[in-house]
Design a protein around this motif. Sequence first.
Motif, PDB file in Angstrom:
ATOM      1  N   SER A  58      10.755 -12.411  -7.913  1.00 35.97           N
ATOM      2  CA  SER A  58       9.684 -11.743  -8.663  1.00 35.97           C
ATOM      3  C   SER A  58       8.454 -12.627  -8.829  1.00 35.97           C
ATOM      4  O   SER A  58       7.368 -12.139  -9.131  1.00 35.97           O
ATOM      5  N   GLU A  59       8.599 -13.936  -8.618  1.00 32.99           N
ATOM      6  CA  GLU A  59       7.473 -14.858  -8.776  1.00 32.99           C
ATOM      7  C   GLU A  59       6.807 -15.214  -7.454  1.00 32.99           C
ATOM      8  O   GLU A  59       5.805 -15.919  -7.444  1.00 32.99           O
ATOM      9  N   ILE A  60       7.363 -14.776  -6.348  1.00 33.42           N
ATOM     10  CA  ILE A  60       6.780 -15.103  -5.052  1.00 33.42           C
ATOM     11  C   ILE A  60       5.746 -14.032  -4.722  1.00 33.42           C
ATOM     12  O   ILE A  60       6.077 -12.872  -4.577  1.00 33.42           O
ATOM     13  N   ASN A  61       4.512 -14.435  -4.607  1.00 34.72           N
ATOM     14  CA  ASN A  61       3.428 -13.475  -4.406  1.00 34.72           C
ATOM     15  C   ASN A  61       2.568 -13.860  -3.226  1.00 34.72           C
ATOM     16  O   ASN A  61       1.381 -14.101  -3.359  1.00 34.72           O
ATOM     17  N   GLU A  62       3.131 -13.938  -2.058  1.00 33.11           N
ATOM     18  CA  GLU A  62       2.357 -14.292  -0.875  1.00 33.11           C
ATOM     19  C   GLU A  62       2.034 -13.041  -0.077  1.00 33.11           C
ATOM     20  O   GLU A  62       2.924 -12.264   0.246  1.00 33.11           O
ATOM     21  N   PRO A  63       0.756 -12.838   0.240  1.00 32.37           N
ATOM     22  CA  PRO A  63       0.428 -11.714   1.124  1.00 32.37           C
ATOM     23  C   PRO A  63       0.989 -11.987   2.519  1.00 32.37           C
ATOM     24  O   PRO A  63       1.022 -13.138   2.962  1.00 32.37           O
ATOM     25  N   ILE A  64       1.447 -10.933   3.177  1.00 24.82           N
ATOM     26  CA  ILE A  64       1.971 -11.094   4.534  1.00 24.82           C
ATOM     27  C   ILE A  64       1.470  -9.957   5.413  1.00 24.82           C
ATOM     28  O   ILE A  64       1.150  -8.880   4.920  1.00 24.82           O
ATOM     29  N   SER A  65       1.404 -10.230   6.689  1.00 27.46           N
ATOM     30  CA  SER A  65       1.087  -9.220   7.694  1.00 27.46           C
ATOM     31  C   SER A  65       2.330  -9.006   8.537  1.00 27.46           C
ATOM     32  O   SER A  65       2.993  -9.966   8.921  1.00 27.46           O
ATOM     33  N   VAL A  66       2.633  -7.750   8.813  1.00 24.99           N
ATOM     34  CA  VAL A  66       3.833  -7.410   9.570  1.00 24.99           C
ATOM     35  C   VAL A  66       3.415  -6.601  10.794  1.00 24.99           C
ATOM     36  O   VAL A  66       2.601  -5.688  10.686  1.00 24.99           O
ATOM     37  N   THR A  67       3.942  -6.956  11.952  1.00 19.59           N
ATOM     38  CA  THR A  67       3.675  -6.212  13.180  1.00 19.59           C
ATOM     39  C   THR A  67       4.999  -5.863  13.843  1.00 19.59           C
ATOM     40  O   THR A  67       5.840  -6.730  14.047  1.00 19.59           O
ATOM     41  N   PHE A  68       5.163  -4.589  14.150  1.00 23.93           N
ATOM     42  CA  PHE A  68       6.333  -4.115  14.874  1.00 23.93           C
ATOM     43  C   PHE A  68       5.887  -3.688  16.264  1.00 23.93           C
ATOM     44  O   PHE A  68       4.783  -3.175  16.442  1.00 23.93           O
ATOM     45  N   SER A  77       0.950  -2.365  12.853  1.00 22.04           N
ATOM     46  CA  SER A  77       0.683  -3.511  11.984  1.00 22.04           C
ATOM     47  C   SER A  77       0.252  -3.026  10.606  1.00 22.04           C
ATOM     48  O   SER A  77      -0.436  -2.015  10.487  1.00 22.04           O
ATOM     49  N   PHE A  78       0.662  -3.763   9.588  1.00 24.74           N
ATOM     50  CA  PHE A  78       0.186  -3.472   8.238  1.00 24.74           C
ATOM     51  C   PHE A  78       0.238  -4.749   7.413  1.00 24.74           C
ATOM     52  O   PHE A  78       0.928  -5.708   7.746  1.00 24.74           O
ATOM     53  N   ASN A  79      -0.551  -4.760   6.334  1.00 29.06           N
ATOM     54  CA  ASN A  79      -0.614  -5.909   5.436  1.00 29.06           C
ATOM     55  C   ASN A  79       0.021  -5.546   4.108  1.00 29.06           C
ATOM     56  O   ASN A  79      -0.169  -4.429   3.607  1.00 29.06           O
ATOM     57  N   LEU A  80       0.768  -6.484   3.556  1.00 24.55           N
ATOM     58  CA  LEU A  80       1.366  -6.313   2.237  1.00 24.55           C
ATOM     59  C   LEU A  80       0.683  -7.273   1.271  1.00 24.55           C
ATOM     60  O   LEU A  80       0.370  -8.415   1.633  1.00 24.55           O
ATOM     61  N   LEU A  81       0.438  -6.799   0.041  1.00 25.67           N
ATOM     62  CA  LEU A  81      -0.179  -7.651  -0.976  1.00 25.67           C
ATOM     63  C   LEU A  81       0.731  -8.824  -1.320  1.00 25.67           C
ATOM     64  O   LEU A  81       0.278  -9.933  -1.565  1.00 25.67           O
ATOM     65  N   SER A  82       2.013  -8.556  -1.348  1.00 26.98           N
ATOM     66  CA  SER A  82       3.025  -9.598  -1.523  1.00 26.98           C
ATOM     67  C   SER A  82       4.286  -9.085  -0.857  1.00 26.98           C
ATOM     68  O   SER A  82       4.509  -7.880  -0.788  1.00 26.98           O
ATOM     69  N   GLY A  83       5.071  -9.971  -0.332  1.00 26.69           N
ATOM     70  CA  GLY A  83       6.269  -9.505   0.349  1.00 26.69           C
ATOM     71  C   GLY A  83       7.227 -10.619   0.692  1.00 26.69           C
ATOM     72  O   GLY A  83       6.935 -11.791   0.494  1.00 26.69           O
ATOM     73  N   HIS A  84       8.360 -10.199   1.193  1.00 29.58           N
ATOM     74  CA  HIS A  84       9.427 -11.113   1.563  1.00 29.58           C
ATOM     75  C   HIS A  84       9.990 -10.679   2.904  1.00 29.58           C
ATOM     76  O   HIS A  84      10.188  -9.489   3.140  1.00 29.58           O
ATOM     77  N   VAL A  85      10.247 -11.628   3.764  1.00 32.53           N
ATOM     78  CA  VAL A  85      10.895 -11.360   5.038  1.00 32.53           C
ATOM     79  C   VAL A  85      12.147 -12.221   5.074  1.00 32.53           C
ATOM     80  O   VAL A  85      12.077 -13.436   4.942  1.00 32.53           O
ATOM     81  N   ILE A  86      13.289 -11.572   5.206  1.00 34.84           N
ATOM     82  CA  ILE A  86      14.564 -12.294   5.220  1.00 34.84           C
ATOM     83  C   ILE A  86      15.309 -11.915   6.487  1.00 34.84           C
ATOM     84  O   ILE A  86      15.467 -10.731   6.794  1.00 34.84           O
ATOM     85  N   ARG A  87      15.731 -12.925   7.223  1.00 38.65           N
ATOM     86  CA  ARG A  87      16.485 -12.688   8.455  1.00 38.65           C
ATOM     87  C   ARG A  87      17.949 -13.022   8.219  1.00 38.65           C
ATOM     88  O   ARG A  87      18.292 -14.090   7.721  1.00 38.65           O
TER      89      ARG A  87
END
Length: 105
Positions: A58-68, A77-87
């Motif tokens: 809940s404290e991680i607030n990094e904007p990210i760009s995602v491309t499929f 492609s889209f941009n998120l204001l904050s997000g998480h990517v977990i593999r």
Amino acid sequence: MVLRLTVEGPEEKVRAFLKDFSILPQHKVLATSVPYEDDELAKGEVQILCHFRHIPLSEINEPISVTFQTKDGKHLSFNLLSGHVIRDRDTISVTGRAAAGLLKE
């Protein structure tokens, strides 16, 4: 606050676990010990100590760009204001917050 984690087991598995653990966005690994063997461990097993800082998601607030990329080569492609990517092996999970209007009805 710094937390400590002790991981024991076959060296290959312990190293793989710590590698996966360190890429999760909520864990900032500060230091790990060299693998060491102990008389109390089973033969071929090691112990590694890990010092890390835990950051709640809940404290991680990094904007990210995602491309499929689709099978036919198109890109989404889209941009998120904050997000998480977990593999997790062959599965990638993307979660986050988007600006209103990203998805149109």
